[in-house]
Scaffold this motif. Structure first.
Motif, PDB file in Angstrom:
ATOM      1  N   ALA A   3       7.742   1.010  13.862  1.00  0.00           N
ATOM      2  CA  ALA A   3       7.795   0.113  12.997  1.00  0.00           C
ATOM      3  C   ALA A   3       9.246   0.482  12.473  1.00  0.00           C
ATOM      4  O   ALA A   3       9.781   1.559  12.505  1.00  0.00           O
ATOM      5  CB  ALA A   3       6.665   0.615  11.861  1.00  0.00           C
ATOM      6  N   PRO A   4      10.001  -0.678  11.866  1.00  0.00           N
ATOM      7  CA  PRO A   4      11.278  -0.325  11.216  1.00  0.00           C
ATOM      8  C   PRO A   4      11.343   0.639  10.014  1.00  0.00           C
ATOM      9  O   PRO A   4      10.357   0.413   9.230  1.00  0.00           O
ATOM     10  CB  PRO A   4      11.849  -1.828  10.824  1.00  0.00           C
ATOM     11  N   MET A   5      12.283   1.512   9.783  1.00  0.00           N
ATOM     12  CA  MET A   5      12.126   2.602   8.951  1.00  0.00           C
ATOM     13  C   MET A   5      12.360   1.884   7.559  1.00  0.00           C
ATOM     14  O   MET A   5      11.757   2.296   6.412  1.00  0.00           O
ATOM     15  CB  MET A   5      13.294   3.675   8.962  1.00  0.00           C
ATOM     16  N   GLY A   6      12.858   0.701   7.522  1.00  0.00           N
ATOM     17  CA  GLY A   6      13.389   0.050   5.963  1.00  0.00           C
ATOM     18  C   GLY A   6      11.926  -0.217   5.649  1.00  0.00           C
ATOM     19  O   GLY A   6      11.711  -0.322   4.364  1.00  0.00           O
ATOM     20  N   ARG A   7      10.999  -0.962   6.268  1.00  0.00           N
ATOM     21  CA  ARG A   7       9.944  -1.313   5.907  1.00  0.00           C
ATOM     22  C   ARG A   7       8.715  -0.245   5.671  1.00  0.00           C
ATOM     23  O   ARG A   7       7.950  -0.476   4.739  1.00  0.00           O
ATOM     24  CB  ARG A   7       9.206  -2.398   6.979  1.00  0.00           C
ATOM     25  N   ARG A   8       9.081   0.879   6.500  1.00  0.00           N
ATOM     26  CA  ARG A   8       8.109   1.910   5.872  1.00  0.00           C
ATOM     27  C   ARG A   8       8.505   2.670   4.660  1.00  0.00           C
ATOM     28  O   ARG A   8       7.540   3.000   3.897  1.00  0.00           O
ATOM     29  CB  ARG A   8       8.075   3.119   6.967  1.00  0.00           C
ATOM     30  N   VAL A   9       9.860   2.465   4.481  1.00  0.00           N
ATOM     31  CA  VAL A   9      10.177   2.913   2.977  1.00  0.00           C
ATOM     32  C   VAL A   9       9.518   1.699   1.946  1.00  0.00           C
ATOM     33  O   VAL A   9       9.007   2.624   1.052  1.00  0.00           O
ATOM     34  CB  VAL A   9      11.571   3.056   2.955  1.00  0.00           C
ATOM     35  N   VAL A  10       9.641   0.804   2.165  1.00  0.00           N
ATOM     36  CA  VAL A  10       9.401  -0.230   1.185  1.00  0.00           C
ATOM     37  C   VAL A  10       7.537  -0.061   0.977  1.00  0.00           C
ATOM     38  O   VAL A  10       7.152   0.051  -0.221  1.00  0.00           O
ATOM     39  CB  VAL A  10       9.356  -1.870   1.372  1.00  0.00           C
ATOM     40  N   ALA A  11       6.935   0.363   2.149  1.00  0.00           N
ATOM     41  CA  ALA A  11       5.368   0.478   1.990  1.00  0.00           C
ATOM     42  C   ALA A  11       5.153   1.711   1.419  1.00  0.00           C
ATOM     43  O   ALA A  11       4.124   1.526   0.537  1.00  0.00           O
ATOM     44  CB  ALA A  11       4.845   0.508   3.629  1.00  0.00           C
ATOM     45  N   TYR A  12       5.871   2.695   1.448  1.00  0.00           N
ATOM     46  CA  TYR A  12       5.740   3.842   0.991  1.00  0.00           C
ATOM     47  C   TYR A  12       5.889   3.688  -0.820  1.00  0.00           C
ATOM     48  O   TYR A  12       5.107   4.371  -1.543  1.00  0.00           O
ATOM     49  CB  TYR A  12       6.758   5.058   1.205  1.00  0.00           C
ATOM     50  N   LEU A  13       6.881   3.088  -1.061  1.00  0.00           N
ATOM     51  CA  LEU A  13       7.187   2.804  -2.641  1.00  0.00           C
ATOM     52  C   LEU A  13       6.234   1.902  -3.124  1.00  0.00           C
ATOM     53  O   LEU A  13       5.685   2.261  -4.284  1.00  0.00           O
ATOM     54  CB  LEU A  13       8.623   2.268  -2.524  1.00  0.00           C
ATOM     55  N   ILE A  14       5.618   0.980  -2.544  1.00  0.00           N
ATOM     56  CA  ILE A  14       4.392   0.057  -2.848  1.00  0.00           C
ATOM     57  C   ILE A  14       3.407   1.131  -3.095  1.00  0.00           C
ATOM     58  O   ILE A  14       2.434   0.803  -4.334  1.00  0.00           O
ATOM     59  CB  ILE A  14       4.102  -1.035  -2.035  1.00  0.00           C
ATOM     60  N   ASP A  15       2.982   1.884  -2.252  1.00  0.00           N
ATOM     61  CA  ASP A  15       1.898   2.610  -2.163  1.00  0.00           C
ATOM     62  C   ASP A  15       1.968   3.674  -3.408  1.00  0.00           C
ATOM     63  O   ASP A  15       0.911   3.928  -4.393  1.00  0.00           O
ATOM     64  CB  ASP A  15       1.617   3.606  -1.008  1.00  0.00           C
ATOM     65  N   ARG A  16       3.232   4.462  -3.427  1.00  0.00           N
ATOM     66  CA  ARG A  16       3.447   5.296  -4.673  1.00  0.00           C
ATOM     67  C   ARG A  16       3.163   4.516  -6.101  1.00  0.00           C
ATOM     68  O   ARG A  16       2.819   5.475  -7.058  1.00  0.00           O
ATOM     69  CB  ARG A  16       4.856   5.884  -4.393  1.00  0.00           C
ATOM     70  N   PHE A  17       3.595   3.184  -6.224  1.00  0.00           N
ATOM     71  CA  PHE A  17       3.191   2.387  -7.555  1.00  0.00           C
ATOM     72  C   PHE A  17       2.106   2.615  -7.953  1.00  0.00           C
ATOM     73  O   PHE A  17       1.557   2.773  -9.016  1.00  0.00           O
ATOM     74  CB  PHE A  17       3.745   1.113  -7.250  1.00  0.00           C
ATOM     75  N   PHE A  18       0.949   2.359  -6.872  1.00  0.00           N
ATOM     76  CA  PHE A  18      -0.532   2.425  -7.172  1.00  0.00           C
ATOM     77  C   PHE A  18      -0.863   3.754  -7.337  1.00  0.00           C
ATOM     78  O   PHE A  18      -1.858   3.945  -8.565  1.00  0.00           O
ATOM     79  CB  PHE A  18      -1.335   1.986  -6.143  1.00  0.00           C
ATOM     80  N   VAL A  19      -0.419   4.790  -6.635  1.00  0.00           N
ATOM     81  CA  VAL A  19      -0.659   5.987  -6.889  1.00  0.00           C
ATOM     82  C   VAL A  19      -0.688   6.591  -8.053  1.00  0.00           C
ATOM     83  O   VAL A  19      -1.198   7.288  -9.005  1.00  0.00           O
ATOM     84  CB  VAL A  19      -0.427   6.912  -5.926  1.00  0.00           C
ATOM     85  N   TYR A  20       0.779   6.436  -8.578  1.00  0.00           N
ATOM     86  CA  TYR A  20       1.304   6.858 -10.058  1.00  0.00           C
ATOM     87  C   TYR A  20       0.545   6.124 -10.645  1.00  0.00           C
ATOM     88  O   TYR A  20       0.218   6.611 -12.117  1.00  0.00           O
ATOM     89  CB  TYR A  20       2.832   6.751 -10.091  1.00  0.00           C
ATOM     90  N   GLY A  21       0.178   4.829 -10.682  1.00  0.00           N
ATOM     91  CA  GLY A  21      -0.296   4.005 -11.816  1.00  0.00           C
ATOM     92  C   GLY A  21      -1.816   4.801 -12.258  1.00  0.00           C
ATOM     93  O   GLY A  21      -2.080   4.971 -13.183  1.00  0.00           O
ATOM     94  N   ALA A  22      -2.633   5.067 -11.028  1.00  0.00           N
ATOM     95  CA  ALA A  22      -3.847   5.754 -11.211  1.00  0.00           C
ATOM     96  C   ALA A  22      -3.743   7.081 -11.759  1.00  0.00           C
ATOM     97  O   ALA A  22      -4.617   7.525 -12.677  1.00  0.00           O
ATOM     98  CB  ALA A  22      -4.404   5.791  -9.714  1.00  0.00           C
ATOM     99  N   THR A  23      -2.677   7.926 -11.358  1.00  0.00           N
ATOM    100  CA  THR A  23      -2.341   9.155 -12.024  1.00  0.00           C
ATOM    101  C   THR A  23      -2.222   8.839 -13.601  1.00  0.00           C
ATOM    102  O   THR A  23      -2.819   9.807 -14.274  1.00  0.00           O
ATOM    103  CB  THR A  23      -1.356   9.753 -11.187  1.00  0.00           C
TER     104      THR A  23
END
Length: 201
Positions: A3-23
């Motif tokens: 998988a391209p690293m750029g898309r992995r970074v974007v996926a990570y940031l999206i996931d962190r948005f949900f995790v931080y929101g829940a926190t």
């Protein structure tokens, strides 16, 4: 195909948005309760600035109170991250972030489903290590950055779990081709058996 690293970074940031929101949703009631308890013992005037207010608040909490507050928030984040990441990875191989960016976590041995054990190990390395104060955060980031050092773009957490991150569409297409090629000899054998039966008749 890695998988391209750029898309992995974007996926990570999206996931962190949900995790931080829940926190935040879970932690704010606790923080608010602590603030109300401390405020009862503080003298806050109309001319008190916001900086002075927070300085008095943390001073009233003391070192023990600040550490306890940080530990509770960190624990909530830890629980939210695990509850968000592990089930999605184990069942679908995709968190919301990976689904949006078209990525998928698959087993290194070619299996489509990751499974619970691999999903747990994959999450544990960067997450648990990050709780080691100071050096922990650096090690956690290093687990992800390790993907830049190898052609398969596998981070240390992928190596521990026996997984890899791929483009979901490319992987699905390759998997379909592989399945078709696997079935091809079977069709040939059926045709050969039919010819043999015809000759015998």
């Amino acid at each position: 195909m890695p998988a391209p690293m750029g898309r992995r970074v974007v996926a990570y940031l999206i996931d962190r948005f949900f995790v931080y929101g829940a926190t935040m949703a879970a932690a704010i009631p606790y923080i608010w309760t602590q603030m109300m308890e401390v405020l009862g013992n503080l003298e806050v005037g109309s001319d008190t600035s916001i900086l002075d207010f927070y300085a008095d608040f943390f001073a009233a909490l003391g070192a023990g109170g600040i550490f306890r507050l940080a530990a509770v928030v960190a624990g909530i984040f830890f629980a939210a991250s695990g509850a968000y990441t592990i089930p999605q990875t184990a069942i679908w191989g995709q968190t919301i972030g990976k689904r949006i960016t078209g990525l998928r976590v698959v087993s290194r041995d070619g299996g489509l489903r990751v499974g619970w054990a691999a999903a747990l190990w994959r999450w544990c390395l960067p997450s648990v290590v990050s709780f080691a104060w100071g050096v922990g955060s650096a090690l956690s980031v290093g687990a992800y950055l390790w993907a830049l050092t190898n052609p398969e773009r596998r981070g240390l957490h992928d190596m521990v779990a026996g997984t890899t991150v791929v483009d979901s569409k490319t992987y699905a297409a390759a998997d379909a081709v592989g399945a078709a090629e696997t079935e091809q000899p079977s069709d040939t054998e059926d045709a050969s058996d039919t010819e043999d039966e015809a000759k015998a008749a």
